[in-house]
Scaffold this motif. Sequence first.
Motif, PDB file in Angstrom:
ATOM      1  N   MET A  12      -9.130 -89.991 -31.455  1.00 22.77           N
ATOM      2  CA  MET A  12      -7.925 -89.537 -32.152  1.00 22.77           C
ATOM      3  C   MET A  12      -7.888 -88.016 -32.236  1.00 22.77           C
ATOM      4  SD  MET A  12      -7.124 -92.335 -35.114  1.00 22.77           S
ATOM      5  CE  MET A  12      -8.742 -92.388 -35.850  1.00 22.77           C
ATOM      6  N   GLY A  13      -9.047 -87.392 -32.431  1.00 19.72           N
ATOM      7  CA  GLY A  13      -9.111 -85.934 -32.420  1.00 19.72           C
ATOM      8  C   GLY A  13      -8.730 -85.366 -31.064  1.00 19.72           C
ATOM      9  N   MET A  14      -9.127 -86.045 -29.992  1.00 18.63           N
ATOM     10  CA  MET A  14      -8.725 -85.614 -28.652  1.00 18.63           C
ATOM     11  C   MET A  14      -7.217 -85.719 -28.471  1.00 18.63           C
ATOM     12  SD  MET A  14     -11.820 -87.215 -26.364  1.00 18.63           S
ATOM     13  CE  MET A  14     -10.874 -87.219 -24.873  1.00 18.63           C
ATOM     14  N   MET A  15      -6.599 -86.729 -29.075  1.00 19.84           N
ATOM     15  CA  MET A  15      -5.143 -86.851 -28.995  1.00 19.84           C
ATOM     16  C   MET A  15      -4.451 -85.702 -29.715  1.00 19.84           C
ATOM     17  SD  MET A  15      -4.137 -90.807 -29.368  1.00 19.84           S
ATOM     18  CE  MET A  15      -4.478 -91.965 -28.071  1.00 19.84           C
ATOM     19  N   PHE A  45      -1.621 -80.196 -29.297  1.00 22.97           N
ATOM     20  CA  PHE A  45      -1.550 -78.741 -29.440  1.00 22.97           C
ATOM     21  C   PHE A  45      -1.608 -78.026 -28.094  1.00 22.97           C
ATOM     22  CE2 PHE A  45      -3.164 -79.625 -33.824  1.00 22.97           C
ATOM     23  CZ  PHE A  45      -2.018 -79.191 -34.472  1.00 22.97           C
ATOM     24  N   LEU A  46      -2.411 -78.547 -27.161  1.00 23.61           N
ATOM     25  CA  LEU A  46      -2.494 -77.920 -25.846  1.00 23.61           C
ATOM     26  C   LEU A  46      -1.189 -78.064 -25.069  1.00 23.61           C
ATOM     27  CD1 LEU A  46      -6.099 -78.882 -24.681  1.00 23.61           C
ATOM     28  CD2 LEU A  46      -5.263 -76.639 -25.378  1.00 23.61           C
ATOM     29  N   ILE A  47      -0.535 -79.205 -25.191  1.00 24.78           N
ATOM     30  CA  ILE A  47       0.759 -79.387 -24.528  1.00 24.78           C
ATOM     31  C   ILE A  47       1.794 -78.442 -25.133  1.00 24.78           C
ATOM     32  CG2 ILE A  47       2.682 -81.000 -24.226  1.00 24.78           C
ATOM     33  CD1 ILE A  47       0.591 -83.193 -23.851  1.00 24.78           C
ATOM     34  N   TYR A  48       1.783 -78.300 -26.446  1.00 21.58           N
ATOM     35  CA  TYR A  48       2.710 -77.375 -27.097  1.00 21.58           C
ATOM     36  C   TYR A  48       2.468 -75.948 -26.617  1.00 21.58           C
ATOM     37  CZ  TYR A  48       4.910 -74.512 -30.644  1.00 21.58           C
ATOM     38  OH  TYR A  48       5.664 -73.559 -31.271  1.00 21.58           O
ATOM     39  N   LEU A  49       1.222 -75.530 -26.587  1.00 20.25           N
ATOM     40  CA  LEU A  49       0.911 -74.177 -26.126  1.00 20.25           C
ATOM     41  C   LEU A  49       1.309 -73.988 -24.670  1.00 20.25           C
ATOM     42  CD1 LEU A  49      -2.602 -73.558 -27.708  1.00 20.25           C
ATOM     43  CD2 LEU A  49      -0.458 -72.441 -28.322  1.00 20.25           C
ATOM     44  N   THR A  81      -5.341 -80.070 -18.710  1.00 16.36           N
ATOM     45  CA  THR A  81      -6.411 -80.431 -19.641  1.00 16.36           C
ATOM     46  C   THR A  81      -5.883 -81.337 -20.748  1.00 16.36           C
ATOM     47  OG1 THR A  81      -7.476 -78.313 -19.195  1.00 16.36           O
ATOM     48  CG2 THR A  81      -8.203 -79.506 -21.147  1.00 16.36           C
ATOM     49  N   ALA A  82      -4.706 -81.029 -21.261  1.00 16.46           N
ATOM     50  CA  ALA A  82      -4.121 -81.828 -22.329  1.00 16.46           C
ATOM     51  C   ALA A  82      -3.844 -83.251 -21.868  1.00 16.46           C
ATOM     52  CB  ALA A  82      -2.840 -81.178 -22.828  1.00 16.46           C
TER      53      ALA A  82
END
Length: 66
Positions: free
Chosen positions: A15-18, A23-27, A43-44
């Motif tokens: 769940m932490g990876m999700m 956040f990585l997709i947003y960035l 990576t996301a």
Amino acid sequence: MSPGMARMLVTFIAMGMMVLSLFLIYLGRYKIKNAFRWIFTITAYIFMILSGLIIFVIVFSGPTTY
């Protein structure tokens, strides 16, 4: 550590990876505008797919016994 607690820990990590992939997709889409954009996005999506597979295996492997 009991098997049930170990599975719970693995599920929390997934769940932490999700959340990290969110956040990585947003960035990657809105904040980063150069070549790092693709690195963040790939990576996301890898994190998202991997965490989905982990949760799928945990859920459908059934209950643990003591």
